[in-house]
Design a protein around this motif. Sequence first.
Motif, PDB file in Angstrom:
ATOM      1  N   UNK A 361       0.804  -1.223   0.000  1.00 29.42           N
ATOM      2  CA  UNK A 361       0.000   0.000   0.000  1.00 29.42           C
ATOM      3  C   UNK A 361       0.838   1.276   0.000  1.00 29.42           C
ATOM      4  N   UNK A 365      -0.425   5.154  -0.056  1.00 26.08           N
ATOM      5  CA  UNK A 365      -0.288   6.008   1.137  1.00 26.08           C
ATOM      6  C   UNK A 365       0.430   7.302   0.773  1.00 26.08           C
ATOM      7  N   UNK A 366       1.484   7.191  -0.057  1.00 25.35           N
ATOM      8  CA  UNK A 366       2.227   8.389  -0.461  1.00 25.35           C
ATOM      9  C   UNK A 366       1.319   9.342  -1.245  1.00 25.35           C
ATOM     10  N   UNK A 369      -1.098  11.059   1.062  1.00 27.63           N
ATOM     11  CA  UNK A 369      -0.429  12.126   1.807  1.00 27.63           C
ATOM     12  C   UNK A 369      -0.354  13.400   0.965  1.00 27.63           C
ATOM     13  N   UNK A 372      -3.858  14.929   0.793  1.00 21.39           N
ATOM     14  CA  UNK A 372      -4.267  15.506   2.086  1.00 21.39           C
ATOM     15  C   UNK A 372      -3.513  16.795   2.370  1.00 21.39           C
ATOM     16  N   UNK A 382      -8.492   0.025   1.508  1.00 21.82           N
ATOM     17  CA  UNK A 382      -7.461  -1.017   1.594  1.00 21.82           C
ATOM     18  C   UNK A 382      -8.053  -2.389   1.879  1.00 21.82           C
ATOM     19  N   UNK A 383      -9.379  -2.475   1.949  1.00 22.77           N
ATOM     20  CA  UNK A 383      -9.981  -3.773   2.298  1.00 22.77           C
ATOM     21  C   UNK A 383      -9.808  -4.764   1.146  1.00 22.77           C
TER      22      UNK A 383
ATOM     23  N   UNK B 138      -4.063  -2.355   7.635  1.00 21.89           N
ATOM     24  CA  UNK B 138      -3.476  -1.034   7.364  1.00 21.89           C
ATOM     25  C   UNK B 138      -4.176   0.064   8.165  1.00 21.89           C
ATOM     26  N   UNK B 139      -5.458  -0.156   8.498  1.00 20.75           N
ATOM     27  CA  UNK B 139      -6.159   0.817   9.341  1.00 20.75           C
ATOM     28  C   UNK B 139      -5.467   0.999  10.694  1.00 20.75           C
ATOM     29  N   UNK B 142      -2.905   3.520  10.092  1.00 16.57           N
ATOM     30  CA  UNK B 142      -3.409   4.845   9.732  1.00 16.57           C
ATOM     31  C   UNK B 142      -3.896   5.615  10.967  1.00 16.57           C
ATOM     32  N   UNK B 263       3.269   6.245   6.192  1.00 16.60           N
ATOM     33  CA  UNK B 263       2.376   7.371   6.471  1.00 16.60           C
ATOM     34  C   UNK B 263       3.142   8.620   6.916  1.00 16.60           C
TER      35      UNK B 263
END
Lengths: 455, 455
Positions: A361, A365-366, A369, A372, A382-383, B138-139, B142, B263
């Motif tokens: 992932x 994630x990058x 970021x 955001x 991510x499920x 992954x949660x 996070x 992250x």
Amino acid sequence: MSKIQPRTLSGFMELLPARQAQFDRMVEILRETYSLYGFTPLDTPLIEASEVLLAKGGGETEKQIYRFMKGDTDLSLRFDLTVPLAKYVALNYGKLTFPFRRFQIGKVYRGERAQRGRFREFYQADIDVIGDGKLDISNEAEIPAIIYQAFTRLGLKRFQIRVNNRKILNGFYAMLGLTEKSGDIMRTVDKLDKIGAEKVKTLLMDEEIGLTEEQAGEILTFIAITGSNEAVLSALEGYRGRNEVFDQGLDELNTVVKYLAAFGVPQSHFAVDLTIARGLDYYTGTVYETTMLDHPEIGSICSGGRYDNLAEYYTDKQLPGVGISIGLTRLFFVLEDQGYLNDALNTAPADVLILPMTDDLSPAIALATTLRQAGIRTQIHAEQKKFKQKISYADKLSIPYAVFLGEDEISSGVCAVKDLASGEQVKLAPAEAVAHIQAGLDKLNQGKPILDKGE
Amino acid sequence: MSKIQPRTLSGFMELLPARQAQFDRMVEILRETYSLYGFTPLDTPLIEASEVLLAKGGGETEKQIYRFMKGDTDLSLRFDLTVPLAKYVALNYGKLTFPFRRFQIGKVYRGERAQRGRFREFYQADIDVIGDGKLDISNEAEIPAIIYQAFTRLGLKRFQIRVNNRKILNGFYAMLGLTEKSGDIMRTVDKLDKIGAEKVKTLLMDEEIGLTEEQAGEILTFIAITGSNEAVLSALEGYRGRNEVFDQGLDELNTVVKYLAAFGVPQSHFAVDLTIARGLDYYTGTVYETTMLDHPEIGSICSGGRYDNLAEYYTDKQLPGVGISIGLTRLFFVLEDQGYLNDALNTAPADVLILPMTDDLSPAIALATTLRQAGIRTQIHAEQKKFKQKISYADKLSIPYAVFLGEDEISSGVCAVKDLASGEQVKLAPAEAVAHIQAGLDKLNQGKPILDKGE
């Protein structure tokens, strides 16, 4: 294991996520608007000592209060935001600077009979200006001007703020020699909208109040003075010179009307209305009620007025003030019920749903970021779910954008951005994706929470 | 009239205006941060049916609960935001989309013994992700990454998020044949910071738990595994292959550590810490605590973890989740107490105080409208006070700008803008005044609410 049936108490509003987002947006607009006028936020406890909260005692409200013992302390939940304000100002008098302008948006509690559209826990959104000894009349125009601004920013169009002055009423009753009965008379006249002129007249002449037919007639003639603000003010001039309090009230009303115009409130949105008295005894000058023109049946959505003595139960200090309160939970209920909520407004929990197509992932994630950091609300899905299920997730939540990130995209330094409303999909570098999405969101977030189709 | 002494209940935080502005700024940053990660705001009632709220029953909390009758209904005030979330999710299961990510910032009530820094009414700021049947690991990375981001945006620097996994602990105790005692052991080990290793060992060996010296020794050796995250993870590899649950926990921990780095959480701000267990039984995997490095004595300021079954008391649905909670009122108290609040931040109720020097306020109102339309928080000082008193009003409230508007200014279409910190005064046209003031405010509002002098 045996289960407890989950439930929410009747009379307590609990919203689903999209509705909650709409409610919160309304609260945010009220906070912003109140702040623009120099009001400072307050947050007082929900629980107070009963002795303090009920210092004023009696009244209809007392039966509705949530009152209980904890250990040997007699406690009550607040039933409005005014009494806690009075306590706060009396308690912190030496530390506050006057005029003290505060807003408070918070929950209050009244154990009313459960009924559709009536709430036992509800938000009030209050503003008050408190003076130390004196308070200038211009505040009495600014308060409804703020409400005009607030409702307009919320998107409400067809509403009217109705203004009167208790001194005009008191002065008028004094002219008729009915000063001692003025409280009873005003409470009766207050029912005009609900029961009509004839029934008001009958009530005024019944045993309890006991006016002569002539007196009742004079009162009905007086409250029948209607028309443009100019016409009403001009008709009131005809009574001038007969009572000092009346004349003072008329001067105040003239000033309030003049400054309301200066504050940019259009004539269409405020009306001098001699039938407005507010049932409560503590109002001493200007009083306000606010009506939705297409829904007069729901009564006033925002009311208040001028009072001479905020904290008389706690202190000898003379603390005059003027304030107004929006019953926010009830207003929201009515808006939803009447189809006023703008469902086109973005109420999704996120602006972007990233669908990673790789086991690792880290690239997703990058990218999240980066988005955001640019202020774009981003969720990574991510499920372990099928692609279709993930897209359906975004659809159900009305998330505006999906971003796909597979091996191909990662190796070429791009991501695939899909506008889920139009179906349009483009491959973009992260910085381009930010600009693309932000432009789309700007359009999407333009609307106001209330969609008032009236002119 | 005899007066009631105004007071606020002990254990209830009620802030003065400037402090309240700081508190609200912190809440705003938390809302913004949580929203950036795709969490939707929730607002549940403060009162629930006792049967629902206390479905889990028992426990230390029950004694502290504000519980009372209203009519013949048995009611309780919420004591956390997790139980209301469980109720909400069970009640609205069919209407929600999973994973369901919500944040809630609200007051909760616990009738603890009154004590400095302990509150009976306090804010919690919670985030939780709830899966339907399953929830990706992954949660669990996070969630603490969001907390890192939130604290950093608040201005906090010297803090560390400590991470562990209950499966590692449970697996380890299983290796020693101590599964049935693992709850007791973990609650004891949880006291390590407070009472030290020797006392923990004594407690482990006393009658109630009854470990052998060897077993207690192995436990102390295990929880003494410290050092860099890499070193701890590597030491844990030495136990691999002896217990399946342990191995699973170690895999999870490795993944969480890897994604925490992805992250963007620096190594300095998270630590694998085998002593973290969280007293509560419902945590089943990753667990978190957060320490202020310069104030370990105040304990964890933000805690949470992974649970397998959020709403088991209300529904048969398996709803695993992960969540974390900031005890905001206590944190704010500590920050104030320890001098961490950034008092240089603008906490004034208004950015500009207009001082009208004419009887007619209309030009002042027009100027105020211009400033407000540009987003500048503006108050008109319309009271009948001397010039000096008005300037002193602005000073006391730390309002950054005063604007003077006399006959001269009005006739030449300008206003006099005074920076009250520097004393600098300039005459500007309204549009210029807007730009001038906005530039000054941009500088003034740059700071963060927390001023952490540490590196």
